[in-house]
Design a protein around this motif. Sequence first.
Motif, PDB file in Angstrom:
ATOM      1  N   GLN A 152     -53.356 -33.069  -9.116  1.00 38.90           N
ATOM      2  CA  GLN A 152     -54.335 -32.356  -9.465  1.00 38.90           C
ATOM      3  C   GLN A 152     -53.968 -31.101 -10.442  1.00 38.90           C
ATOM      4  O   GLN A 152     -54.997 -30.426 -10.836  1.00 38.90           O
ATOM      5  N   ILE A 153     -52.892 -31.545 -11.023  1.00 44.51           N
ATOM      6  CA  ILE A 153     -52.324 -30.490 -11.948  1.00 44.51           C
ATOM      7  C   ILE A 153     -53.360 -30.634 -13.267  1.00 44.51           C
ATOM      8  O   ILE A 153     -53.629 -29.518 -13.927  1.00 44.51           O
ATOM      9  N   PRO A 154     -53.296 -31.795 -13.750  1.00 46.05           N
ATOM     10  CA  PRO A 154     -54.382 -31.958 -14.865  1.00 46.05           C
ATOM     11  C   PRO A 154     -55.553 -31.178 -14.694  1.00 46.05           C
ATOM     12  O   PRO A 154     -56.154 -30.509 -15.543  1.00 46.05           O
ATOM     13  N   SER A 155     -56.233 -31.491 -13.630  1.00 46.26           N
ATOM     14  CA  SER A 155     -57.623 -30.857 -13.379  1.00 46.26           C
ATOM     15  C   SER A 155     -57.509 -29.244 -13.388  1.00 46.26           C
ATOM     16  O   SER A 155     -58.441 -28.714 -13.884  1.00 46.26           O
ATOM     17  N   ILE A 156     -56.484 -28.710 -12.824  1.00 43.91           N
ATOM     18  CA  ILE A 156     -56.195 -27.406 -12.831  1.00 43.91           C
ATOM     19  C   ILE A 156     -56.252 -26.902 -14.288  1.00 43.91           C
ATOM     20  O   ILE A 156     -56.652 -25.740 -14.574  1.00 43.91           O
ATOM     21  N   ALA A 157     -55.290 -27.595 -14.844  1.00 40.38           N
ATOM     22  CA  ALA A 157     -55.195 -27.175 -16.301  1.00 40.38           C
ATOM     23  C   ALA A 157     -56.282 -27.124 -17.348  1.00 40.38           C
ATOM     24  O   ALA A 157     -56.556 -26.207 -18.028  1.00 40.38           O
ATOM     25  N   GLN A 158     -57.436 -28.122 -16.591  1.00 46.99           N
ATOM     26  CA  GLN A 158     -58.463 -28.055 -17.690  1.00 46.99           C
ATOM     27  C   GLN A 158     -59.609 -27.319 -17.136  1.00 46.99           C
ATOM     28  O   GLN A 158     -60.629 -27.264 -17.873  1.00 46.99           O
ATOM     29  N   ILE A 159     -59.579 -26.320 -15.880  1.00 48.05           N
ATOM     30  CA  ILE A 159     -60.415 -25.724 -15.343  1.00 48.05           C
ATOM     31  C   ILE A 159     -60.906 -24.774 -16.275  1.00 48.05           C
ATOM     32  O   ILE A 159     -60.341 -23.873 -17.147  1.00 48.05           O
ATOM     33  N   GLN A 160     -62.384 -24.666 -16.422  1.00 45.42           N
ATOM     34  CA  GLN A 160     -62.771 -23.430 -17.479  1.00 45.42           C
ATOM     35  C   GLN A 160     -63.158 -22.120 -16.609  1.00 45.42           C
ATOM     36  O   GLN A 160     -63.067 -22.153 -15.304  1.00 45.42           O
ATOM     37  N   PRO A 161     -62.795 -21.158 -17.150  1.00 49.40           N
ATOM     38  CA  PRO A 161     -62.817 -19.609 -16.227  1.00 49.40           C
ATOM     39  C   PRO A 161     -63.982 -19.488 -15.383  1.00 49.40           C
ATOM     40  O   PRO A 161     -63.934 -18.850 -14.768  1.00 49.40           O
ATOM     41  N   ASN A 162     -65.199 -20.157 -15.938  1.00 47.54           N
ATOM     42  CA  ASN A 162     -66.482 -19.591 -15.298  1.00 47.54           C
ATOM     43  C   ASN A 162     -66.611 -20.511 -14.079  1.00 47.54           C
ATOM     44  O   ASN A 162     -67.878 -20.329 -13.328  1.00 47.54           O
ATOM     45  N   ILE A 163     -66.181 -21.588 -13.792  1.00 49.52           N
ATOM     46  CA  ILE A 163     -66.275 -22.446 -12.679  1.00 49.52           C
ATOM     47  C   ILE A 163     -65.886 -21.980 -11.222  1.00 49.52           C
ATOM     48  O   ILE A 163     -64.380 -21.957 -11.168  1.00 49.52           O
ATOM     49  N   PRO A 164     -66.701 -22.009 -10.369  1.00 49.85           N
ATOM     50  CA  PRO A 164     -66.086 -21.649  -9.035  1.00 49.85           C
ATOM     51  C   PRO A 164     -65.357 -22.512  -8.298  1.00 49.85           C
ATOM     52  O   PRO A 164     -65.755 -23.705  -8.404  1.00 49.85           O
ATOM     53  N   ILE A 165     -64.349 -22.153  -7.846  1.00 51.76           N
ATOM     54  CA  ILE A 165     -63.494 -23.304  -6.978  1.00 51.76           C
ATOM     55  C   ILE A 165     -63.073 -22.841  -5.696  1.00 51.76           C
ATOM     56  O   ILE A 165     -62.997 -21.557  -5.485  1.00 51.76           O
ATOM     57  N   LYS A 166     -62.497 -23.608  -4.933  1.00 49.38           N
ATOM     58  CA  LYS A 166     -62.242 -23.560  -3.438  1.00 49.38           C
ATOM     59  C   LYS A 166     -61.134 -24.217  -3.215  1.00 49.38           C
ATOM     60  O   LYS A 166     -60.625 -25.549  -3.678  1.00 49.38           O
ATOM     61  N   PHE A 167     -60.069 -23.806  -2.401  1.00 51.37           N
ATOM     62  CA  PHE A 167     -59.039 -24.574  -1.864  1.00 51.37           C
ATOM     63  C   PHE A 167     -59.165 -25.444  -0.508  1.00 51.37           C
ATOM     64  O   PHE A 167     -60.237 -25.107   0.336  1.00 51.37           O
ATOM     65  N   GLN A 168     -58.421 -26.596  -0.636  1.00 52.33           N
ATOM     66  CA  GLN A 168     -58.671 -27.486   0.494  1.00 52.33           C
ATOM     67  C   GLN A 168     -57.566 -27.884   0.819  1.00 52.33           C
ATOM     68  O   GLN A 168     -56.693 -28.639  -0.117  1.00 52.33           O
ATOM     69  N   GLY A 169     -57.097 -27.989   2.107  1.00 50.31           N
ATOM     70  CA  GLY A 169     -55.755 -28.450   2.438  1.00 50.31           C
ATOM     71  C   GLY A 169     -55.688 -30.118   2.288  1.00 50.31           C
ATOM     72  O   GLY A 169     -56.579 -30.563   2.506  1.00 50.31           O
ATOM     73  N   VAL A 170     -54.517 -30.655   2.043  1.00 53.54           N
ATOM     74  CA  VAL A 170     -54.177 -32.099   1.969  1.00 53.54           C
ATOM     75  C   VAL A 170     -52.775 -32.297   2.773  1.00 53.54           C
ATOM     76  O   VAL A 170     -51.816 -31.380   2.390  1.00 53.54           O
ATOM     77  N   THR A 171     -52.574 -33.265   3.373  1.00 54.49           N
ATOM     78  CA  THR A 171     -51.264 -33.721   3.943  1.00 54.49           C
ATOM     79  C   THR A 171     -50.349 -34.219   2.759  1.00 54.49           C
ATOM     80  O   THR A 171     -50.785 -34.797   1.750  1.00 54.49           O
ATOM     81  N   LEU A 172     -49.152 -34.049   2.905  1.00 52.52           N
ATOM     82  CA  LEU A 172     -48.158 -34.452   2.260  1.00 52.52           C
ATOM     83  C   LEU A 172     -48.283 -36.032   1.831  1.00 52.52           C
ATOM     84  O   LEU A 172     -48.186 -36.478   0.752  1.00 52.52           O
ATOM     85  N   SER A 173     -48.390 -36.735   2.950  1.00 46.62           N
ATOM     86  CA  SER A 173     -48.825 -38.373   2.643  1.00 46.62           C
ATOM     87  C   SER A 173     -49.842 -38.660   2.047  1.00 46.62           C
ATOM     88  O   SER A 173     -49.881 -39.749   1.215  1.00 46.62           O
ATOM     89  N   GLU A 174     -51.075 -38.064   2.155  1.00 47.69           N
ATOM     90  CA  GLU A 174     -52.303 -38.246   1.500  1.00 47.69           C
ATOM     91  C   GLU A 174     -52.048 -38.063   0.293  1.00 47.69           C
ATOM     92  O   GLU A 174     -52.693 -38.640  -0.580  1.00 47.69           O
TER      93      GLU A 174
END
Lengths: 223, 345
Positions: free
Chosen positions: B265-287
């Motif tokens: 997900q790091i590439p996606s976070i690096a590319q996020i524009q300042p004005n786009i709303p985002i939410k956190f969502q849990g994921v397991t280590l294995s997934e």
Amino acid sequence: MMMDYEVIHHGESTIEISLGKSIDMKINLVIHSFFSFLTDNLDNRTNYIVDFYPTYHSIFIDFNELKTDFYHIKQKIVELIKEFEIVGFDDNSKKEIIEIPVNYGGKDGFDLEKLSSIVGLSEKEVIQIHTKPLYKVFMIGFMPGFPYLGGLDKRISCLRLETPRPKIPEGSVGIAGDQTGIYPFATPGGWRIIGRTELKLFEIDKTPPTKIPTGSFVKFIEV
Amino acid sequence: MLEILKSGLFSSFQDIGRFGLKQYGVSNSGCQDRYSFTFANLLLNNDINEACIEIVGGNFKCKFFEKVSIAVTGPSEQCLINNEKKLETYSSAIVGVGDVLEIKPSKTGRIHYLSVSGGFDLNKILGSYSYHSPSSITDEYKLKSNQKIKFKRPKITTPVIFNKDFYKKYIESKGIIKIIYNQDINKQLQNQIESREYIVNINSNRQAIKLESDPVKEFFKQNEISNGVTLGTVQIPPDGLPIILMQDSQTVGGYKTIGVVPKYQIPSIAQIQPNIPIKFQGVTLSEASRINRNINDEINRSNFIKYQFTELYVNNKKISVKITENDSIIAIVDDDVFEVYKEIN
């Protein structure tokens, strides 16, 4: 010697071996001894370690998550700890002492006057107290080559500035709370600056690049 | 050689990073969008870790002084060559003497990579070509306007294009940031974190992405003993606003950490524009590990469509024959384009 440790994951590619959450000379000695042990043994046995380093009370290991996973690494670490417990830890392994010449006060130590009045001592007394101990390098972090030094005399401990300064010159020696440290590079910072050293602490063409390695000792000398 | 005409908001050299030096306080640095960086080199058959120019925020312009193959990856809008010819991202092209490449700010991302075939002629610093923004040790890797950069072994490679769905599918923000929670973070706190909508603070940089929202309440008023952090570590400082640590972050930090954003997900976070709303969502280590491996497999299997250039000379006139993306064949004579019809028997 038995090590009381916990293995914690930080995402898919970082593992922490923690000996508890405190700043403690004894724990940090074990950490550095185990770090030396890992330096000698980890690379020979694995081909997926990317980076590893000690902190106050833990070792952090980054690994290539495409070649292995947390559970496999954890198992490997448990094996290594068992061996380490048999070998025993060597508290003389890093007795290296690095002397740091410092210009205290004046324009190099622009906070010395204020700090002295806060702690209720003369500038001379603060310098005497600061140059007395042998400081242990608990860890390196914050910026390349920045040593977190333990062993500051409580009489000269002083809270950091409420608002950090936009620029602290390279080589500045500062105090923040119970810690003292040296800025290898000019940077914004909130430590109270009592002096400055001319010594270069971080040089890219040296191996290792840091003058003050983690686990060693530092002695400040007034010039 | 190329000359930077406009260095844009922030342009620097980056490779995959600088490793093994965290014990000296040196963070890994390296490309923020690992996928786009990898493709920039794959498109040119470069060494997979060859240094690229990482361009943040567009507004970048450079001029070429010799013939070479280049590739641009990143947000899926087009770039311009000589203010007219369009260059698709995730494709390579041949540029000639005097050609000017322009990369404009994008609506679907922040970061582009520019690679040249055979690489840039640079000296490694501490084993890497990556600019490290918090110190002055790599200042020569930060790009300034009017700077000239030599190429190492300029080559011409067959122009190719890669399926751009990859950016849409894996890099463009879908408004969700996955997080692998630390073992000590309880459900109640997870709910607090996940119920909020965040936007990226404009002051985010290569060290950290700062998020804005209602602060997380009744929590972490005290700083902790500084301890190790890693790429993607999510910290909650006393102000209650999360910070995601990026490639140039410190190696240790004193704020409470709640978890780590997975590698994929790091590439996606690096590319996020300042004005786009985002939410956190849990994921397991294995997934998270499973998804990470799947994407990596997809990159290893990546298929490039080749634009095969054939140059013919008829009565001393040069004719270039080219197969386009949709498989039609065109011929170019004196800059005029003709469609070529296949003879059907």
